[in-house]
Design a protein around this motif. Structure first.
Motif, PDB file in Angstrom:
ATOM      1  N   ARG A 127      -0.789 -44.295 -28.564  1.00 20.64           N
ATOM      2  CA  ARG A 127      -0.474 -45.312 -27.561  1.00 20.64           C
ATOM      3  C   ARG A 127      -1.667 -45.428 -26.617  1.00 20.64           C
ATOM      4  NH1 ARG A 127       5.712 -44.262 -25.687  1.00 20.64           N
ATOM      5  NH2 ARG A 127       6.506 -43.479 -27.654  1.00 20.64           N
ATOM      6  N   ASP A 242       7.962 -39.917 -23.211  1.00 14.79           N
ATOM      7  CA  ASP A 242       7.291 -40.547 -22.072  1.00 14.79           C
ATOM      8  C   ASP A 242       6.770 -39.494 -21.098  1.00 14.79           C
ATOM      9  OD1 ASP A 242       7.751 -42.981 -23.161  1.00 14.79           O
ATOM     10  OD2 ASP A 242       9.467 -43.494 -21.892  1.00 14.79           O
ATOM     11  N   GLN A 243       7.600 -38.466 -20.863  1.00 19.48           N
ATOM     12  CA  GLN A 243       7.163 -37.406 -19.945  1.00 19.48           C
ATOM     13  C   GLN A 243       5.937 -36.674 -20.502  1.00 19.48           C
ATOM     14  OE1 GLN A 243      10.178 -34.585 -18.640  1.00 19.48           O
ATOM     15  NE2 GLN A 243       8.597 -33.158 -17.924  1.00 19.48           N
ATOM     16  N   LEU A 245       3.725 -37.760 -22.582  1.00 25.83           N
ATOM     17  CA  LEU A 245       2.555 -38.651 -22.525  1.00 25.83           C
ATOM     18  C   LEU A 245       1.982 -38.735 -21.110  1.00 25.83           C
ATOM     19  CD1 LEU A 245       3.893 -41.499 -24.845  1.00 25.83           C
ATOM     20  CD2 LEU A 245       1.823 -40.161 -25.268  1.00 25.83           C
ATOM     21  N   GLU A 246       2.893 -38.785 -20.115  1.00 24.95           N
ATOM     22  CA  GLU A 246       2.430 -38.833 -18.712  1.00 24.95           C
ATOM     23  C   GLU A 246       1.675 -37.562 -18.344  1.00 24.95           C
ATOM     24  OE1 GLU A 246       5.709 -39.622 -16.035  1.00 24.95           O
ATOM     25  OE2 GLU A 246       6.134 -41.484 -17.136  1.00 24.95           O
ATOM     26  N   GLU A 247       2.211 -36.423 -18.788  1.00 26.00           N
ATOM     27  CA  GLU A 247       1.555 -35.151 -18.477  1.00 26.00           C
ATOM     28  C   GLU A 247       0.178 -35.075 -19.143  1.00 26.00           C
ATOM     29  OE1 GLU A 247       5.706 -32.604 -18.077  1.00 26.00           O
ATOM     30  OE2 GLU A 247       4.140 -31.885 -19.426  1.00 26.00           O
ATOM     31  N   ALA A 249      -1.784 -37.525 -19.867  1.00 26.79           N
ATOM     32  CA  ALA A 249      -2.706 -38.400 -19.135  1.00 26.79           C
ATOM     33  C   ALA A 249      -3.129 -37.740 -17.823  1.00 26.79           C
ATOM     34  CB  ALA A 249      -2.046 -39.755 -18.877  1.00 26.79           C
ATOM     35  N   ALA A 250      -2.134 -37.157 -17.102  1.00 28.07           N
ATOM     36  CA  ALA A 250      -2.428 -36.544 -15.803  1.00 28.07           C
ATOM     37  C   ALA A 250      -3.387 -35.374 -15.948  1.00 28.07           C
ATOM     38  CB  ALA A 250      -1.128 -36.090 -15.141  1.00 28.07           C
ATOM     39  N   GLN A 251      -3.275 -34.647 -17.062  1.00 32.31           N
ATOM     40  CA  GLN A 251      -4.126 -33.463 -17.258  1.00 32.31           C
ATOM     41  C   GLN A 251      -5.428 -33.792 -17.995  1.00 32.31           C
ATOM     42  OE1 GLN A 251      -1.919 -30.042 -18.818  1.00 32.31           O
ATOM     43  NE2 GLN A 251      -0.054 -30.821 -17.897  1.00 32.31           N
ATOM     44  N   ARG A 265       4.680 -29.865 -25.975  1.00 29.33           N
ATOM     45  CA  ARG A 265       5.513 -30.246 -24.822  1.00 29.33           C
ATOM     46  C   ARG A 265       6.874 -30.775 -25.281  1.00 29.33           C
ATOM     47  NH1 ARG A 265       6.581 -28.417 -20.986  1.00 29.33           N
ATOM     48  NH2 ARG A 265       6.778 -30.047 -19.427  1.00 29.33           N
TER      49      ARG A 265
END
Ligand code: PSU
Ligand code: MN
Length: 307
Positions: A127, A242-243, A245-247, A249-251, A265
């Protein structure tokens, strides 16, 4: 290359062999379930009348077929590299140890003369690939290396519509088994219509042999749905994915670390439920691959599907 005695005998006599990847063991599942699953997959291939050939690079040597001791060592060793087309030769040349992804396992299988390979899911278009350009080397490998890969589709961590579009562009047959949609890993069906559908292992084997007879490069992706009893509904997984993927990106997780990070994860966030489904579908794929391997052997003995 070192082949296990069992694999070497099978290949010499034309007995069916199924290749298996090792990244799913080292980077795809947690210890100690990874070792247990690796053994059960091998047993399933044997029960299906074929010889399992788990592929990995150990101390610079490409192994096709691992002893149980080597399998156990690989499953718990730290710092094993994740090898795809770009790094397998470098790892071998420098005496390294690494597990093979779908792409690298296809390369190893072809070198050994193995037609078919079973795994869980393939890599694909991530994605956000329109920004990151993260597209798994598995896709191009499927267009170049003549090995039929049995998987349960690809995980919803990926952009699935783009993944199927890229495979179509690359001319890779995507064959759904026994249904009209492409399976989506944890879910048996999906909104994506399958480009091809086959209901019997013999048809898949015939298509594989026909491609070889025509000199077409590349393999086939056999998309085998997870058994209904083991499915996890897409709605249950969407928030978890989704969670994760967000993590990621954040890391700032990037390149080859992305897929292992997301898989780990999701296992944690589903408290193992995703792993149970993953195990069930891998075993199901091993069963089908053994059947296809037998059918390919029968066709070769009969001179192939071309009259
Ligand atoms: N998808 C899974 N489980 C896995 C993998 C993918 O559901 O273990 C592994 C396979 O080895 C696959 C690799 O070839 O991840 C793809 O990694 P990448 O996206 O970095 O190409
Ligand atoms: Mn990638």
């Amino acid at each position: 290359m070192i082949q296990s005695d069992e694999v070497a005998d099978a290949l010499r006599t034309g007995a069916p062999v199924v290749a298996l990847e090792s990244t799913i063991i080292t980077h795809g599942m947690p210890w100690p379930q990874n070792l247990d699953v690796a053994r059960r997959v091998e047993e399933t291939v044997r029960a299906g009348g074929a010889v399992p050939a788990t592929i990995a690079v150990i101390d610079g040597t490409l192994h096709v077929g691992l002893t149980d001791a080597r399998l156990e060592d690989l499953a718990q060793r730290d710092g094993v590299a994740k090898l795809s087309r770009a790094d397998i030769a470098a790892c071998m040349a420098t005496g390294g140890t690494g597990a093979t992804t779908v792409a690298a396992t296809m390369i190893g299988a072809r070198l050994a003369g193995i037609d078919i390979f079973a795994t869980g899911g393939i890599g694909g278009v991530h994605r956000g690939a329109e920004d990151s350009f993260d597209i798994s080397a598995d896709l191009r490998e499927l267009s170049e290396t003549p090995v039929t890969v049995v998987a349960a589709g690809a995980k919803a961590i990926l952009d699935l519509p783009k993944t199927w579009e890229v495979l179509e562009t690359l001319g890779v047959p995507v064959i759904a088994v026994g249904q009209d949609s492409i399976p989506a890993f944890w879910s048996a069906s999906s909104p994506h219509p399958a480009p091809l559908r086959m209901d019997r292992a013999s048809e898949i084997a015939a298509a594989h042999v026909m491609r070889g007879a025509m000199g077409l490069p590349g393999g086939q992706l056999v998309a085998n749905p997870i058994p209904a009893a083991d499915e996890i509904p897409a709605e249950a997984l969407t928030p978890v994915i989704d969670q994760a993927l967000e993590e990621a990106a954040a890391q700032g997780i990037a390149a080859k670390a992305v897929t292992p990070f997301l898989l780990a994860r999701i296992f944690e966030l589903t408290e193992g439920r995703s792993l149970e489904a993953n195990i069930a579908l891998v075993l199901n794929n091993a069963r089908l691959a053994a059947e296809i391997a037998q059918e390919i052997g029968a066709l070769r003995r009969a001179g192939g599907p071309v009259a």
